[in-house]
Every structure is written in structure tokens, then in C-alpha cells.
Design a protein around this motif. Structure first.
Motif, PDB file in Angstrom:
ATOM      1  N   MET A 105       0.845  -1.195   0.000  1.00 30.32           N
ATOM      2  CA  MET A 105       0.000   0.000   0.000  1.00 30.32           C
ATOM      3  C   MET A 105       0.881   1.246   0.000  1.00 30.32           C
ATOM      4  N   ILE A 106       0.477   2.226  -0.781  1.00 30.15           N
ATOM      5  CA  ILE A 106       1.153   3.523  -0.763  1.00 30.15           C
ATOM      6  C   ILE A 106       0.411   4.375   0.260  1.00 30.15           C
ATOM      7  N   ASN A 107       1.077   4.680   1.361  1.00 27.86           N
ATOM      8  CA  ASN A 107       0.478   5.508   2.400  1.00 27.86           C
ATOM      9  C   ASN A 107       1.599   6.224   3.157  1.00 27.86           C
ATOM     10  N   ARG A 108       1.223   6.982   4.143  1.00 29.10           N
ATOM     11  CA  ARG A 108       2.223   7.751   4.890  1.00 29.10           C
ATOM     12  C   ARG A 108       3.295   6.860   5.501  1.00 29.10           C
ATOM     13  N   ALA A 109       2.882   5.721   6.030  1.00 30.88           N
ATOM     14  CA  ALA A 109       3.835   4.828   6.706  1.00 30.88           C
ATOM     15  C   ALA A 109       4.852   4.248   5.727  1.00 30.88           C
ATOM     16  N   THR A 110       4.390   3.753   4.575  1.00 35.40           N
ATOM     17  CA  THR A 110       5.327   3.157   3.614  1.00 35.40           C
ATOM     18  C   THR A 110       6.199   4.223   2.967  1.00 35.40           C
ATOM     19  N   LEU A 111       5.655   5.409   2.768  1.00 37.36           N
ATOM     20  CA  LEU A 111       6.454   6.506   2.217  1.00 37.36           C
ATOM     21  C   LEU A 111       7.492   6.975   3.226  1.00 37.36           C
ATOM     22  N   PHE A 112       7.110   7.064   4.488  1.00 31.44           N
ATOM     23  CA  PHE A 112       8.044   7.445   5.539  1.00 31.44           C
ATOM     24  C   PHE A 112       9.184   6.431   5.623  1.00 31.44           C
ATOM     25  N   GLU A 113       8.833   5.156   5.547  1.00 29.23           N
ATOM     26  CA  GLU A 113       9.850   4.104   5.594  1.00 29.23           C
ATOM     27  C   GLU A 113      10.815   4.225   4.420  1.00 29.23           C
ATOM     28  N   LYS A 114      10.307   4.534   3.247  1.00 25.16           N
ATOM     29  CA  LYS A 114      11.120   4.617   2.032  1.00 25.16           C
ATOM     30  C   LYS A 114      11.940   5.910   1.963  1.00 25.16           C
ATOM     31  N   LEU A 115      11.333   7.025   2.351  1.00 29.19           N
ATOM     32  CA  LEU A 115      11.950   8.330   2.123  1.00 29.19           C
ATOM     33  C   LEU A 115      12.621   8.935   3.353  1.00 29.19           C
ATOM     34  N   GLY A 116      12.218   8.519   4.531  1.00 22.45           N
ATOM     35  CA  GLY A 116      12.810   9.042   5.750  1.00 22.45           C
ATOM     36  C   GLY A 116      12.163  10.327   6.224  1.00 22.45           C
ATOM     37  N   SER A 117      12.472  10.683   7.441  1.00 21.89           N
ATOM     38  CA  SER A 117      11.814  11.823   8.079  1.00 21.89           C
ATOM     39  C   SER A 117      12.229  13.169   7.490  1.00 21.89           C
ATOM     40  N   ASN A 118      13.489  13.313   7.083  1.00 21.73           N
ATOM     41  CA  ASN A 118      13.935  14.596   6.524  1.00 21.73           C
ATOM     42  C   ASN A 118      13.144  14.962   5.273  1.00 21.73           C
ATOM     43  N   TYR A 119      13.010  14.009   4.361  1.00 14.48           N
ATOM     44  CA  TYR A 119      12.270  14.280   3.123  1.00 14.48           C
ATOM     45  C   TYR A 119      10.785  14.475   3.412  1.00 14.48           C
ATOM     46  N   MET A 120      10.233  13.598   4.225  1.00 12.65           N
ATOM     47  CA  MET A 120       8.796  13.656   4.502  1.00 12.65           C
ATOM     48  C   MET A 120       8.411  14.942   5.212  1.00 12.65           C
ATOM     49  N   SER A 121       9.323  15.519   5.997  1.00  8.69           N
ATOM     50  CA  SER A 121       9.004  16.766   6.699  1.00  8.69           C
ATOM     51  C   SER A 121       8.857  17.940   5.729  1.00  8.69           C
ATOM     52  N   GLN A 122       9.365  17.800   4.507  1.00  9.36           N
ATOM     53  CA  GLN A 122       9.247  18.852   3.501  1.00  9.36           C
ATOM     54  C   GLN A 122       7.895  18.825   2.794  1.00  9.36           C
ATOM     55  N   LEU A 123       7.179  17.721   2.940  1.00 10.88           N
ATOM     56  CA  LEU A 123       5.913  17.533   2.239  1.00 10.88           C
ATOM     57  C   LEU A 123       4.747  17.599   3.216  1.00 10.88           C
ATOM     58  N   ASN A 124       3.607  17.923   2.688  1.00 19.52           N
ATOM     59  CA  ASN A 124       2.388  17.868   3.487  1.00 19.52           C
ATOM     60  C   ASN A 124       1.456  16.858   2.828  1.00 19.52           C
ATOM     61  N   ILE A 125       1.659  15.597   3.154  1.00 23.74           N
ATOM     62  CA  ILE A 125       0.889  14.515   2.537  1.00 23.74           C
ATOM     63  C   ILE A 125      -0.598  14.677   2.842  1.00 23.74           C
ATOM     64  N   GLY A 126      -0.900  15.081   4.065  1.00 16.99           N
ATOM     65  CA  GLY A 126      -2.303  15.283   4.437  1.00 16.99           C
ATOM     66  C   GLY A 126      -2.972  16.328   3.559  1.00 16.99           C
ATOM     67  N   GLU A 127      -2.254  17.398   3.275  1.00 18.64           N
ATOM     68  CA  GLU A 127      -2.787  18.454   2.403  1.00 18.64           C
ATOM     69  C   GLU A 127      -3.065  17.915   1.008  1.00 18.64           C
ATOM     70  N   MET A 128      -2.172  17.070   0.513  1.00 18.93           N
ATOM     71  CA  MET A 128      -2.366  16.485  -0.816  1.00 18.93           C
ATOM     72  C   MET A 128      -3.659  15.669  -0.866  1.00 18.93           C
TER      73      MET A 128
END
Length: 114
Positions: free
Chosen positions: A54-77
Motif C-alpha cells: 500500500m502507498i500511504n504515509r507509513a510506507t512513504l516514511f519508511e522509504k523516504l525518511g523523516s527529513n524528506y517527509m518533513s518537507q511535504l504535506n501529505i495530508g494536504e495532498m
């Protein structure tokens, strides 16, 4: 496309994917069509999808890490998209912008060679 792009269309398209992962199977767009900010996110979505996860916040966080994910607003998307059914329109907007930029770059390159 460089740093800029049709950021709103990119966010909406990515939001459609987050809402409905099956959208990935129908896309023709490639990572290079996205702005630098969203390119790695889309690549990660492809890799997660290929693994059958599944593509979701958890799998994206695992793949991309916290530094990258902090630059995005997945919830806003996700919140910006009322329905994933409009993904083809958003994809077309991103592709149209990329084609326009690509054509301008080619035109400039040909002018410089004269």
C-alpha cells in the motif's frame, strides 16, 4: 522541469494516488515529469507499488525518511482531492506543463546554436 512546475496539479495527482493506489496502474507519467520536490516522492510510490504494498504515509516514511517527509504535506495532498477519479485531468496538466517547458528549452538550445 527544474524546481518549479505545475505544483498544484502535481499535488492533486499525488493526492489521487494516495487516495486510491490503483491509479498507479493507469498512469503514463514518469518521475522526470515532476518538479524536483515531488520527483522522489513519485519514484518512491512506484517502488512501493511494484512491491505490491500500500502507498500511504507509513510506507512513504519508511522509504523516504523523516527529513524528506518533513518537507511535504501529505495530508494536504489528500485533503485537496475530493475524488481520485479526476487523476487523468491532473496528470494531463502536469504533462502539458512539462511539454511546454521541454519545447521552450529545445527552442532556446536551437537559437543558441545558430
Amino acid at each position: 522541469m527544474g524546481l518549479q512546475g505545475n505544483m498544484e496539479a502535481e499535488k492533486l495527482l499525488l493526492g489521487c494516488i494516495l487516495m486510491n493506489n490503483s491509479v498507479m496502474k493507469e498512469l503514463v507519467i514518469q518521475p522526470e515529469h515532476f518538479s524536483i520536490l515531488h520527483r522522489d516522492l513519485f519514484r518512491a510510490m512506484i517502488e512501493i507499488s511494484v512491491r505490491g504494498e500500500m502507498i500511504n504515509r507509513a510506507t512513504l516514511f519508511e522509504k523516504l525518511g523523516s527529513n524528506y517527509m518533513s518537507q511535504l504535506n501529505i495530508g494536504e495532498m489528500m485533503e485537496a482531492v475530493p475524488s481520485a477519479s479526476g487523476f487523468t485531468f491532473h496528470e494531463e496538466l502536469v504533462l502539458r506543463y512539462w511539454k511546454n517547458i521541454f519545447c521552450r528549452k529545445q527552442e532556446m538550445w536551437f537559437r543558441m546554436r545558430r
